[in-house]
Write a protein that holds these residues in place. Sequence first.
Motif, PDB file in Angstrom:
ATOM      1  N   PRO A 144       0.872  -1.082  -0.115  1.00 38.07           N
ATOM      2  CA  PRO A 144       0.052   0.000   0.180  1.00 38.07           C
ATOM      3  C   PRO A 144       0.856   1.339  -0.256  1.00 38.07           C
ATOM      4  CG  PRO A 144       0.273  -0.797   2.390  1.00 38.07           C
ATOM      5  CD  PRO A 144       1.090  -1.951   1.242  1.00 38.07           C
ATOM      6  N   GLU A 182      -1.926   7.935  -6.506  1.00 28.88           N
ATOM      7  CA  GLU A 182      -1.955   6.447  -6.660  1.00 28.88           C
ATOM      8  C   GLU A 182      -2.522   6.048  -7.710  1.00 28.88           C
ATOM      9  OE1 GLU A 182      -3.526   8.380  -4.402  1.00 28.88           O
ATOM     10  OE2 GLU A 182      -2.630   8.332  -2.516  1.00 28.88           O
ATOM     11  N   MET A 234     -11.172   3.162  -0.434  1.00 31.07           N
ATOM     12  CA  MET A 234     -11.896   4.525  -0.775  1.00 31.07           C
ATOM     13  C   MET A 234     -13.236   5.038   0.294  1.00 31.07           C
ATOM     14  SD  MET A 234     -10.000   5.088  -2.952  1.00 31.07           S
ATOM     15  CE  MET A 234     -10.908   6.547  -4.269  1.00 31.07           C
TER      16      MET A 234
HETATM   17  P1  AMP Z   1      -3.231   1.987  -1.586  1.00 32.36           P
HETATM   18  O1  AMP Z   1      -2.476   0.532  -1.348  1.00 32.36           O
HETATM   19  O2  AMP Z   1      -2.874   2.465  -0.332  1.00 32.36           O
HETATM   20  O3  AMP Z   1      -2.996   2.675  -2.703  1.00 32.36           O
HETATM   21  O4  AMP Z   1      -4.820   1.255  -1.358  1.00 32.36           O
HETATM   22  C1  AMP Z   1      -5.136   0.361  -2.278  1.00 32.36           C
HETATM   23  C2  AMP Z   1      -6.442   0.306  -2.732  1.00 32.36           C
HETATM   24  O5  AMP Z   1      -6.860  -0.486  -3.437  1.00 32.36           O
HETATM   25  C3  AMP Z   1      -7.382   0.478  -1.433  1.00 32.36           C
HETATM   26  O6  AMP Z   1      -8.405   1.419  -1.685  1.00 32.36           O
HETATM   27  C4  AMP Z   1      -8.020  -0.710  -1.547  1.00 32.36           C
HETATM   28  O7  AMP Z   1      -9.245  -0.735  -0.842  1.00 32.36           O
HETATM   29  C5  AMP Z   1      -8.167  -1.085  -3.049  1.00 32.36           C
HETATM   30  N1  AMP Z   1      -8.217  -2.591  -3.266  1.00 32.36           N
HETATM   31  C6  AMP Z   1      -7.173  -3.550  -3.119  1.00 32.36           C
HETATM   32  N2  AMP Z   1      -7.454  -4.859  -3.390  1.00 32.36           N
HETATM   33  C7  AMP Z   1      -8.810  -4.664  -3.758  1.00 32.36           C
HETATM   34  C8  AMP Z   1      -9.717  -5.696  -3.832  1.00 32.36           C
HETATM   35  N3  AMP Z   1      -9.413  -6.844  -4.112  1.00 32.36           N
HETATM   36  N4  AMP Z   1     -11.126  -5.266  -4.141  1.00 32.36           N
HETATM   37  C9  AMP Z   1     -11.409  -3.897  -3.953  1.00 32.36           C
HETATM   38  N5  AMP Z   1     -10.521  -2.861  -3.659  1.00 32.36           N
HETATM   39  C10 AMP Z   1      -9.151  -3.297  -3.553  1.00 32.36           C
END
Ligand code: AMP
Length: 353
Positions: A144, A182, A234
């Motif tokens: 992340p 991002e 989100m």
């Molecule tokens: P970040 O890594 O801080 O950029 O956040 C990653 C984003 O991807 C977050 O908003 C997560 O909720 C979203 N995300 C990652 N994996 C999934 C998934 N399997 N389904 C839905 N959203 C995802």
Amino acid sequence: MKAQIIKIDPKHPDPKSIEEAGRILRGGGLVAFPTETVYGLGGDGLNPKSSDKIYQAKGRPSDNPLIVHIARMQDLSKVAAQIPEAALGLAEKFWPGPLTMIFPKTPVVPYETTGGLDSVAVRMPDHPAALALIRAAGGFVAAPSANRSGRPSPTLASHVAEDLGEEIDLILDGGMVGIGLESTIVDFTESPPVILRPGFVSREMLEQDLGNIRMDPGLDQTSEQKTPPKAPGMRYRHYAPKAPLTIVEGTADQVAEYLNVLARQEEQAGGLAGILACDETARLYQSGLVKSIGSRSSDQAIARHLYQALREFDQERVTCIYSEAFDTPQMGQAIMNRLRKAAGHCVIQAPDK
Ligand code: AMP
Ligand code: MG
């Protein structure tokens, strides 16, 4: 324990530093590293203990899944099942690059990495040091953004040190990132696919290949509407500076006139207002601490400097922040999505005089 910081050349990283960082990741440790979007906080994506550590270090809610970063196209099918042709086409076109795609996960991906979901988010970053690190770590790095949960994402290694310097093993310092927001997230577990988070790769760019694509109705909410966004991340107030942030809409003159009044009032009350402006408008403000984050003619500059400016305001101890709206043509959707979330959807209209 304080994280070690190693400076690297982002284009030609020293193989010894990468090997050292890869060793830490293979051993279950955490390494922050630059990508073309923002700095990531990496752990071995296939090791449940590493993912647990990431959540702990960030203070991130454990239902908010991590993105798995890969460096070789053939690694996609190891973590993702049922990959539609259209998604492979996008991978060919945009990878390495700022596009994350979501698929059903394979059994090798632990639920600790996916926040308990049966799907996995995958991306190949466009950054030589990140790609070298992922290979050195064994191919799958869960990462992340490398900020404390809720804070603006880091665009400089010093931002990572500020937030996580005590919690992680190593920070690879590759200087300032390129894009500063991002990645775009597209969910391929739905048909037609859905954009869960806007980014540098815009809806229009995706439509050229996919034809039909939807925006998650949970995006761009006013606080009255209640459809939760599908990407768990989100749903939270996010990307936020410490001082309350308000977005002010209206023409440049209306906004400047109104903010001059509000900033003066803040000063009279013993505070200091930060004002987030652009090159075209900065000279219109006579009160408050004014920061231009770039020209509206190059919204990539605005995207790149947004988080840094929010962090600087924190250090300058402003008591409130007002921002112009940046509905620019290319990256405007992504910029305003982050800004609205940072503002907790607090948007006001400058009065029409
Ligand atoms: P970040 O890594 O801080 O950029 O956040 C990653 C984003 O991807 C977050 O908003 C997560 O909720 C979203 N995300 C990652 N994996 C999934 C998934 N399997 N389904 C839905 N959203 C995802
Ligand atoms: Mg994040």
